[in-house]
Design a protein around this motif. Structure first.
Motif, short mmCIF file in Angstrom:
data_model
loop_
_atom_site.label_atom_id
_atom_site.label_comp_id
_atom_site.label_asym_id
_atom_site.label_seq_id
_atom_site.Cartn_x
_atom_site.Cartn_y
_atom_site.Cartn_z
N SER A 176 0.81 -1.22 0.00
CA SER A 176 0.00 0.00 0.00
C SER A 176 0.85 1.27 0.00
CB SER A 176 -0.92 0.01 1.22
OG SER A 176 -0.19 0.35 2.39
N ALA A 177 0.17 2.40 -0.18
CA ALA A 177 0.83 3.70 -0.12
C ALA A 177 1.25 4.04 1.30
CB ALA A 177 -0.11 4.78 -0.66
N ARG A 178 0.77 3.29 2.28
CA ARG A 178 1.15 3.52 3.68
C ARG A 178 2.56 3.03 3.99
NH1 ARG A 178 -2.30 7.12 6.06
NH2 ARG A 178 -4.48 6.59 5.67
N TYR A 179 3.12 2.23 3.09
CA TYR A 179 4.47 1.70 3.29
C TYR A 179 5.48 2.78 2.89
CZ TYR A 179 8.41 -1.55 3.01
OH TYR A 179 9.62 -2.18 3.19
N THR A 180 6.13 3.37 3.87
CA THR A 180 7.00 4.53 3.64
C THR A 180 8.49 4.15 3.64
OG1 THR A 180 7.16 4.99 6.01
CG2 THR A 180 5.29 5.97 4.81
#
Length: 211
Positions: free
Chosen positions: A120-124
């Motif tokens: 996901s885009a939450r994985y930074t």
């Protein structure tokens, strides 16, 4: 009177609920209301343990990742004390991978949550840095195998480890979600495919054995 939960009990209930919500609705489909309802708590409880829903998701992901990395570290330390040959290296790889595979298959909701958060885009980048440190022992082990076989200049250990970890969890998730028939693929075959690049570089032949 409603039962009072300890902080750790609340965290565990929220973790289990977020696994289920993300498995059913995806990362973006998760809400505080859904997670709270899933563990029969009112919304404010989540803020007693986490800053917000994203903090719950990130913390849960990193806790799973740390558990996997810790398991790998313990197995590497146990298995490599007397390791001297490439055959022993292959046996250690099988021991590590099969433990990882059993972990992924033991809890479908946890595994699907883990994969969906990772994708996901939450994985930074900050999370990536934490993971790189967690998996350093495994990366170092692969680098050691390269030196043992005299091919270390041809190998990027971090890329190889990432490929092994990602390919394995991808297959596990597809099985959990019913996209692949779990009875059609044997563990040894999956293992051989995900380790194919590493074994090719190390000149280890595992394809003549019984699958």
């Amino acid at each position: 009177m409603a039962r009072k939960y300890t902080r750790e009990e609340l965290r565990e209930r929220l973790r289990r609920s977020v696994y289920k919500v993300v498995t059913e609705d995806g990362i973006e489909g998760g809400t505080v209301r859904k997670v709270s309802k899933g563990c029969e708590l009112s919304d404010p409880y989540i803020y007693q343990c986490y800053r917000d829903l994203f903090d719950l998701m990130e913390t849960s992901f990193l806790e799973i990742d740390s558990e996997i990395a810790g398991m790998m570290k313990a197995l590497i330390e146990k298995q490599t004390t007397e390791q001297k040959t490439t055959q022993e290296s292959e046996e250690t790889c099988w021991t590590l991978w099969s433990a990882y595979w059993k972990f992924l298959m033991s809890d479908p909701e946890r595994t699907v949550f883990y994969w969906r958060f990772y994708q996901s885009a939450r994985y930074t980048r900050e999370i990536l840095k934490v993971r790189q440190q967690e998996y350093k022992v495994l990366i170092d082990y692969v680098e050691t195998l390269g030196k043992l076989s005299g091919v270390s200049d041809l190998m990027d250990a971090e890329v190889i480890v990432s490929n092994i970890v990602d390919s394995t969890v991808s297959v596990a998730v597809k099985m959990h979600l019913g996209y692949m028939d779990s009875t059609a693929l044997k563990e040894r075959m999956i293992y051989q495919f995900v380790f194919a690049l590493l074994f090719h570089l190390l000149h280890i032949d595992v394809w003549n054995g019984e699958i």
